[in-house]
Design a protein around this motif. Structure first.
Motif, PDB file in Angstrom:
ATOM      1  N   THR A 140      64.062 132.434  80.906  1.00  0.00           N
ATOM      2  CA  THR A 140      65.315 131.616  80.737  1.00  0.00           C
ATOM      3  C   THR A 140      66.061 131.979  79.445  1.00  0.00           C
ATOM      4  N   ILE A 141      67.561 132.550  79.529  1.00  0.00           N
ATOM      5  CA  ILE A 141      68.264 132.644  78.575  1.00  0.00           C
ATOM      6  C   ILE A 141      69.171 131.541  78.444  1.00  0.00           C
ATOM      7  N   TYR A 142      69.626 131.540  77.100  1.00  0.00           N
ATOM      8  CA  TYR A 142      70.440 130.266  76.750  1.00  0.00           C
ATOM      9  C   TYR A 142      71.800 130.837  76.280  1.00  0.00           C
ATOM     10  N   PHE A 143      72.824 129.979  76.659  1.00  0.00           N
ATOM     11  CA  PHE A 143      74.346 130.480  76.081  1.00  0.00           C
ATOM     12  C   PHE A 143      74.815 129.515  75.307  1.00  0.00           C
ATOM     13  N   ALA A 160      68.899 137.848  71.315  1.00  0.00           N
ATOM     14  CA  ALA A 160      67.950 136.999  71.713  1.00  0.00           C
ATOM     15  C   ALA A 160      67.618 137.185  73.431  1.00  0.00           C
ATOM     16  N   ASP A 161      68.876 136.978  73.939  1.00  0.00           N
ATOM     17  CA  ASP A 161      68.947 137.266  75.586  1.00  0.00           C
ATOM     18  C   ASP A 161      68.640 138.571  75.867  1.00  0.00           C
ATOM     19  N   ALA A 219      76.207 137.596  84.173  1.00  0.00           N
ATOM     20  CA  ALA A 219      76.074 138.520  82.967  1.00  0.00           C
ATOM     21  C   ALA A 219      74.560 138.712  82.897  1.00  0.00           C
ATOM     22  N   ALA A 220      73.769 137.918  83.387  1.00  0.00           N
ATOM     23  CA  ALA A 220      72.305 138.426  83.016  1.00  0.00           C
ATOM     24  C   ALA A 220      71.907 139.437  84.170  1.00  0.00           C
ATOM     25  N   ARG A 262      72.244 127.628  80.654  1.00  0.00           N
ATOM     26  CA  ARG A 262      71.254 128.462  80.878  1.00  0.00           C
ATOM     27  C   ARG A 262      71.303 129.474  81.890  1.00  0.00           C
ATOM     28  N   ALA A 263      70.498 130.593  82.109  1.00  0.00           N
ATOM     29  CA  ALA A 263      70.334 131.391  83.395  1.00  0.00           C
ATOM     30  C   ALA A 263      68.828 131.738  83.381  1.00  0.00           C
ATOM     31  N   VAL A 264      68.336 130.980  84.489  1.00  0.00           N
ATOM     32  CA  VAL A 264      66.894 131.224  84.826  1.00  0.00           C
ATOM     33  C   VAL A 264      66.560 132.437  85.918  1.00  0.00           C
ATOM     34  N   THR A 265      65.695 133.302  85.695  1.00  0.00           N
ATOM     35  CA  THR A 265      65.151 134.283  86.630  1.00  0.00           C
ATOM     36  C   THR A 265      63.954 133.761  87.285  1.00  0.00           C
ATOM     37  N   VAL A 266      64.252 133.786  88.782  1.00  0.00           N
ATOM     38  CA  VAL A 266      63.182 133.280  89.607  1.00  0.00           C
ATOM     39  C   VAL A 266      62.628 134.534  90.643  1.00  0.00           C
ATOM     40  N   THR A 267      61.600 134.783  90.680  1.00  0.00           N
ATOM     41  CA  THR A 267      61.442 136.058  91.662  1.00  0.00           C
ATOM     42  C   THR A 267      61.013 135.365  92.956  1.00  0.00           C
TER      43      THR A 267
END
Length: 173
Positions: free
Chosen positions: A68-71, A81-82, A126-127, A166-171
């Motif tokens: 997870t990255i935060y904005f 950090a991202d 963006a991610a 936030r943006a969360v990456t899920v596989t």
């Protein structure tokens, strides 16, 4: 003093309730079951080494929060950090080239639904773009925006809003 019929009715109701309860009580069996022996299972024991390599659980465990990255408020830019978190994600994705991922974009509760959906989409893209710049094939990454519809923190204060931007990456298996 209570009239006689009220006292008798109350007493009868109390006795009927006690009888109903005793009728539901289970009776002890004539013979007790044997003591339980050692447990036998048909499922394999969990691996001592952790989650299965290449699984979503492995991704989350190896990211240690970097999934997870935060904005900042109304922002979709990737800060240092991202970048570090996305670099970890890219390394994992390059290790498992058959795995795909979805990046979920989120926003806090402020703003209209439409604005937050667009903002969540910009954050997810963006991610994705940063992962692509690190060598991850763009065709392996989908994006989706949930806007403000799936908050992780339910408060209406800056601490909660910061967690929801936030943006969360899920596989994907």
């Amino acid at each position: 003093m209570y009239p006689r019929h009220v006292k008798t009715g109350s007493t009868m109701l109390l006795i009927a309730g006690a009888l109903a309860m005793s009728a539901c009580a289970s009776k002890a069996p004539k013979e007790l079951p044997p003591e339980p022996g050692p447990a036998t299972t048909t499922q394999p024991a969990p691996s001592a080494s952790g989650p299965q390599p290449g699984s979503q659980a492995d991704f989350v465990a190896r990211m240690m929060g970097s999934d997870t990255i935060y904005f900042q408020l109304n922002e979709d830019s990737i800060d240092s950090a991202d970048q570090a978190a996305l670099s970890k994600q890219a390394q994992w994705l390059q290790q498992y080239p058959s795995k795909r991922a979805t990046i979920e974009g989120h926003a806090d509760e402020r703003g209209t639904r439409e604005y937050n959906l667009a903002l969540g989409e910009r954050r997810a893209n963006a991610a994705k773009n940063y992962l692509v710049s690190l060598g991850v094939d763009a065709s392996r990454i989908n994006t989706v925006s949930y806007g403000k519809e799936r908050p992780i923190a339910l408060g209406s204060d800056e601490a909660s809003w910061a967690q929801n931007r936030r943006a969360v990456t899920v596989t994907i298996d």
